[in-house]
Design an enzyme around this catalytic site. Structure first.
Site, PDB file in Angstrom:
ATOM      1  N   LYS A 105      -4.020  -5.184   3.722  1.00  9.89           N
ATOM      2  CA  LYS A 105      -4.864  -4.414   4.644  1.00  9.89           C
ATOM      3  C   LYS A 105      -4.284  -4.328   6.056  1.00  9.89           C
ATOM      4  CE  LYS A 105      -9.424  -4.556   2.539  1.00  9.89           C
ATOM      5  NZ  LYS A 105      -9.248  -5.492   1.400  1.00  9.89           N
ATOM      6  N   GLU A 127     -16.820  -1.216   9.988  1.00 11.90           N
ATOM      7  CA  GLU A 127     -17.715  -2.078   9.244  1.00 11.90           C
ATOM      8  C   GLU A 127     -16.861  -2.970   8.354  1.00 11.90           C
ATOM      9  OE1 GLU A 127     -17.434   1.198   8.618  1.00 11.90           O
ATOM     10  OE2 GLU A 127     -16.252   0.989   6.779  1.00 11.90           O
ATOM     11  N   SER A 394      -1.714  -7.723  -4.187  1.00 14.69           N
ATOM     12  CA  SER A 394      -2.213  -7.201  -2.904  1.00 14.69           C
ATOM     13  C   SER A 394      -2.633  -8.281  -1.917  1.00 14.69           C
ATOM     14  CB  SER A 394      -3.386  -6.250  -3.164  1.00 14.69           C
ATOM     15  OG  SER A 394      -4.376  -6.881  -3.950  1.00 14.69           O
TER      16      SER A 394
HETATM   17  C1  LIG Z   1      -9.638  -5.135   0.071  1.00 20.22           C
HETATM   18  C2  LIG Z   1      -8.705  -5.603  -0.954  1.00 20.22           C
HETATM   19  C3  LIG Z   1      -8.410  -4.844  -2.099  1.00 20.22           C
HETATM   20  C4  LIG Z   1      -9.098  -3.544  -2.420  1.00 20.22           C
HETATM   21  O1  LIG Z   1      -8.854  -2.519  -1.526  1.00 20.22           O
HETATM   22  P1  LIG Z   1      -7.957  -1.253  -1.926  1.00 20.22           P
HETATM   23  O2  LIG Z   1      -8.223  -0.306  -0.819  1.00 20.22           O
HETATM   24  O3  LIG Z   1      -8.425  -0.760  -3.252  1.00 20.22           O
HETATM   25  O4  LIG Z   1      -6.556  -1.697  -1.970  1.00 20.22           O
HETATM   26  C5  LIG Z   1      -7.460  -5.311  -2.994  1.00 20.22           C
HETATM   27  N1  LIG Z   1      -6.838  -6.484  -2.797  1.00 20.22           N
HETATM   28  C6  LIG Z   1      -7.096  -7.267  -1.718  1.00 20.22           C
HETATM   29  C7  LIG Z   1      -6.363  -8.548  -1.583  1.00 20.22           C
HETATM   30  C8  LIG Z   1      -8.036  -6.855  -0.765  1.00 20.22           C
HETATM   31  O5  LIG Z   1      -8.283  -7.630   0.290  1.00 20.22           O
END
Ligand SMILES: *Cc1c(COP(=O)(O)O)cnc(C)c1O
Length: 416
Positions: A105, A127, A394
């Site tokens: 993010k 938010e 992610s």
């Molecule tokens: C917020 C988050 C997501 C989901 O958000 P996307 O916009 O779908 O990528 C996925 N993985 C992590 C670690 C997150 O913090």
């Protein structure tokens, strides 16, 4: 706006430069569905982004920030022990868990912060649901010396106390949303009301490839660094492209970022949605699998909705995935067939969480564990097929550990 050099390059990936169209549509999806008071502020953001996304100064500064502050490039890693246990499929991980703050993010939050800086804004507002976007944005605000107001449902604030503390330590104000169910929807409403009240000094910063135009395009452009790095790293490591690229989909930003790097390649792309406890309404957030066209938060997309077109209740064990809508570009990619969208359940994700932790020494976020679960499933299904699968890891799982220990202990039942 600060002085800008002659445009030398562009932030938008060349292969995706034709999307969205000038009115913000990806096929049938996207657009701008907002109250009239928001039209002028959004037009200002579009104009500013159009300039900075072609500005040498902006792009060079973003590159410098990624290298020196975020710690990019993040590695691509061959999960050899996990792969060997499962068969011939070779699983690779793009390590966004090693990006500063522990998830992807921050990639778009630093872009949004730099845009605010170039626009001469004083404050970032947004938010947050579970607090992950709030923490990333508070980090960006601290870096750029901007004020930061994060709107958060009162119920979520009580559940996510450590993230509230992180935001406050980073200098952000966390403002409780006290209407209705006191969760994400009310926080979105409160943030938009605040934005309308002062669009001159504030920039609204969205947390995924969602919202009205230009946010889905901007966030995709800021996230594509993940895919561009991963493609180069994967080719360097193996001499080839991966056979398949997999990412979890909540709003869709980490998936869009990784897919952007491979969209023109002969590579199969798969987005994994949360099946939660099962396919019954309210038990999952598999928007693309079970949703229908609708409007949420200022844009058109596949939506889990009730008979009145209101967003339906959703569930996922991963709080970053429990969103009833999904990014408009994903909806177009589903319709065109370029990307396949499949699901993984809460239990699949929990298994992947423990298996990856034990086999590789990497504790994944429960969101990312959905994508890992799909790779594990593929490998088990066809143990004799030697193919390569690149997964977007992610984020890291520190935020999920208390919950997992409480409900599943040390995960003995998930040993492989
Ligand atoms: C917020 C988050 C997501 C989901 O958000 P996307 O916009 O779908 O990528 C996925 N993985 C992590 C670690 C997150 O913090």
């Amino acid at each position: 706006m600060g002085p800008l050099n002659f445009p030398l390059m562009k932030l938008t990936p060349r292969s995706l430069a034709h999307t969205p169209d000038p009115t913000g549509y990806f096929g049938n999806y996207g657009g701008v569905f907002v109250p009239p008071e928001l039209e002028a502020p959004l037009a200002e953001v579009r104009g500013a982004y159009d300039v900075v996304s072609r500005s040498h100064d902006f792009i060079e500064e973003l590159r410098r920030i990624r290298r020196h502050f975020q710690g990019r490039p993040t590695p691509t890693y061959h999960a050899a022990r996990l792969s060997k246990k499962l068969g011939k499929t070779q699983i690779y991980l793009k390590r966004e868990d090693l990006n500063h703050t522990g998830a992807h993010k921050l990639n778009h939050c630093m872009g949004e912060g730099l845009l605010a800086h170039f626009m001469g804004k004083k404050k970032l507002i947004a938010e947050t649901g579970a607090g992950q976007h709030g923490v990333a944005l508070a980090t960006a605000a601290a870096y750029f010396g901007l004020e930061c107001d994060i709107y958060m449902g009162e119920v979520d604030m009580a559940k996510q106390a450590p993230n509230v503390a992180r935001m406050q330590i980073l200098g952000a104000r966390v403002i409780p949303a006290t209407e209705g169910l006191k969760t994400l929807k009310e926080a979105v409403d409160a943030a938009l009301v605040a934005y309308i009240q002062d669009p001159v000094n504030q920039l609204y910063c969205i947390g995924s490839v969602v919202g009205p135009h230009p946010f889905p395009m901007m966030v995709r452009d800021f996230q594509q660094v993940v895919g561009l790095e991963a493609r180069e790293q994967f080719i360097e490591m193996t001499g080839n492209l991966p056979d398949m690229v997999v990412a979890c989909v909540g709003g869709g930003s980490n998936a869009m970022g990784l897919f952007a790097g491979f969209i023109d390649d002969p590579v199969e792309l798969r987005g994994i949605e949360p099946l939660g406890k099962g396919p019954a309404p309210g038990e999952h957030s598999a928007t693309m699998t079970y949703g229908s066209e609708g409007i949420i938060h200022g844009f058109r997309c596949y939506l889990l909705q009730n008979e009145n077109g209101e967003p339906a209740p959703v569930h996922s064990i991963a709080s970053g995935l429990d969103y009833p809508g999904v990014g408009p570009e994903h909806c177009a990619l589903k319709d065109s067939g370029r990307v396949k969208y499949l699901t993984a359940s809460d239990r699949d994700a929990v298994e992947a969480f423990y298996v990856l932790s034990r086999c590789e020494g990497i504790i994944p976020a429960l969101e990312s564990a959905h994508a890992v679960a799909h790779a594990i499933h593929l490998a088990r299904e066809n143990p004799e097929i030697a193919r390569t699968v690149l997964v977007n890891l992610s984020g890291r799982g520190d935020k999920d550990m208390d919950y997992l220990i409480e409900h599943f202990g040390t995960g003995e039942e998930f040993r492989i």
